[in-house]
Design an enzyme around this catalytic site. Structure first.
Site, PDB file in Angstrom:
ATOM      1  N   HIS A  95      -3.752  -0.138  12.699  1.00  0.00           N
ATOM      2  CA  HIS A  95      -4.180   1.067  12.950  1.00  0.00           C
ATOM      3  C   HIS A  95      -5.171   1.385  13.657  1.00  0.00           C
ATOM      4  CE1 HIS A  95      -1.171   1.739   9.908  1.00  0.00           C
ATOM      5  NE2 HIS A  95      -1.964   2.282   8.756  1.00  0.00           N
TER       6      HIS A  95
ATOM      7  N   ARG B  57       0.397   1.456  21.637  1.00  0.00           N
ATOM      8  CA  ARG B  57       1.303   0.113  22.137  1.00  0.00           C
ATOM      9  C   ARG B  57       2.450   0.068  21.486  1.00  0.00           C
ATOM     10  NH1 ARG B  57      -2.410  -3.254  22.161  1.00  0.00           N
ATOM     11  NH2 ARG B  57      -2.259  -4.278  20.394  1.00  0.00           N
TER      12      ARG B  57
ATOM     13  N   GLY C  74      -2.466 -10.065   9.678  1.00  0.00           N
ATOM     14  CA  GLY C  74      -3.293  -8.885   9.159  1.00  0.00           C
ATOM     15  C   GLY C  74      -3.683  -8.190  10.343  1.00  0.00           C
TER      16      GLY C  74
ATOM     17  N   HIS D 264       4.095   5.784   9.607  1.00  0.00           N
ATOM     18  CA  HIS D 264       3.338   5.768   7.938  1.00  0.00           C
ATOM     19  C   HIS D 264       1.895   6.175   8.048  1.00  0.00           C
ATOM     20  CE1 HIS D 264       2.247   3.876   4.065  1.00  0.00           C
ATOM     21  NE2 HIS D 264       2.710   5.390   3.739  1.00  0.00           N
ATOM     22  N   ASP D 265       1.135   6.590   7.270  1.00  0.00           N
ATOM     23  CA  ASP D 265      -0.380   6.998   7.359  1.00  0.00           C
ATOM     24  C   ASP D 265      -0.585   7.811   8.347  1.00  0.00           C
ATOM     25  OD1 ASP D 265      -0.928   4.985   5.293  1.00  0.00           O
ATOM     26  OD2 ASP D 265      -0.989   3.070   6.381  1.00  0.00           O
TER      27      ASP D 265
ATOM     28  N   ASP E  70       6.362  -8.906  12.683  1.00  0.00           N
ATOM     29  CA  ASP E  70       4.673  -8.940  12.085  1.00  0.00           C
ATOM     30  C   ASP E  70       4.354 -10.289  12.775  1.00  0.00           C
ATOM     31  OD1 ASP E  70       2.350  -9.122  10.746  1.00  0.00           O
ATOM     32  OD2 ASP E  70       3.048  -7.489   9.398  1.00  0.00           O
TER      33      ASP E  70
ATOM     34  N   GLY F 265       5.244  -4.023  11.366  1.00  0.00           N
ATOM     35  CA  GLY F 265       4.268  -4.178  10.809  1.00  0.00           C
ATOM     36  C   GLY F 265       4.840  -4.331   9.293  1.00  0.00           C
TER      37      GLY F 265
ATOM     38  N   PHE G  24       0.832  -1.102  -0.062  1.00  0.00           N
ATOM     39  CA  PHE G  24      -0.074  -0.124   0.158  1.00  0.00           C
ATOM     40  C   PHE G  24       0.631   1.107   0.106  1.00  0.00           C
ATOM     41  CE2 PHE G  24      -2.355  -3.287   2.350  1.00  0.00           C
ATOM     42  CZ  PHE G  24      -3.462  -3.504   1.554  1.00  0.00           C
TER      43      PHE G  24
END
Length: 217
Positions: free
Chosen positions: A150, A157, A81, A175-176, A77, A52, A26
């Protein structure tokens, strides 16, 4: 931990960036290149760590920086998901369901991305929850990239778990980060504000939703 490690033959950074741009994921290309440049500019005090990983796209941008600076990338990770990837949610991909468990499993795709790029000697993958590994971690980090789940609970955390491991002068990338709720979810933005408002960081030049902070000495 300095950057004096010796590696088997690995692709150069140009090839790794090309592989990152072609990999599923993404992160827009211009943000990926900004991530690479920021990681390359981090002080030579330790490894790069990503919280992640999804299918490995951003890990390859970090691997390109690691290839040039002589360090490694650690990715953590659980590969099940995030909330938005689960059945019934916006970013769910049914092809990622493991038929044996009925759960999302991005690890095979991640391993394929890293292997096809020839980056297996640069990227050290840890399959665990970020906070679990953080409890066992004791190596100062030159660069910390947080791009995990997210939600507010998980984002905060991740910051609490990993920020103490960032070396003075090290770079925190998030990010984001969307200040305007109309552009995206707010949990990464609130994590970014938590870090900045702590007084422990100074802001560096970011690129769109990729924000960069430097831990004060």
């Amino acid at each position: 931990m300095g950057r004096s490690l010796c590696f088997p033959l690995v692709p150069d950074s140009t090839a790794l960036i090309a592989a990152a741009q072609a990999a599923p994921g993404f992160m827009p290309s211009h943000e990926g290149l900004a991530l690479y440049r920021a990681a390359l500019a981090a002080p030579p005090v330790g490894p790069l760590l990503e919280v992640g990983s999804w299918m490995g796209k951003s890990a390859l941008y970090l691997a390109a920086a690691a290839a040039e600076s002589g360090t490694r990338v650690v990715t953590v990770d659980h590969h099940r998901g995030s909330e938005e990837h689960q059945p019934g949610w916006e970013y769910h991909d049914p092809t990622l369901i493991d038929p044996a468990t009925g759960l999302v499993d991005t690890l095979p795709a991640f391993r394929r991305t890293i292997a096809q790029a020839g980056a297996e000697d640069l990227v050290v993958a840890v399959i665990a929850r970020g906070e679990t590994l953080a409890q066992l971690w004791n190596t100062p980090l030159a660069f910390l990239f947080i791009d995990g789940s997210h939600t507010d609970d998980s984002a905060q955390r991740d910051l609490r778990s990993w920020a103490p491991h960032l070396a003075p002068g090290g770079t925190l990338a998030i990010h984001d980060v969307f200040p305007d709720p109309a552009d995206g979810g707010q949990a990464p933005y609130r994590m970014y504000r938590t870090a900045l408002d702590s007084g422990d960081y100074e802001e560096l030049d970011g690129t769109d939703s990729l924000k960069l902070l430097r831990r004060r000495d």
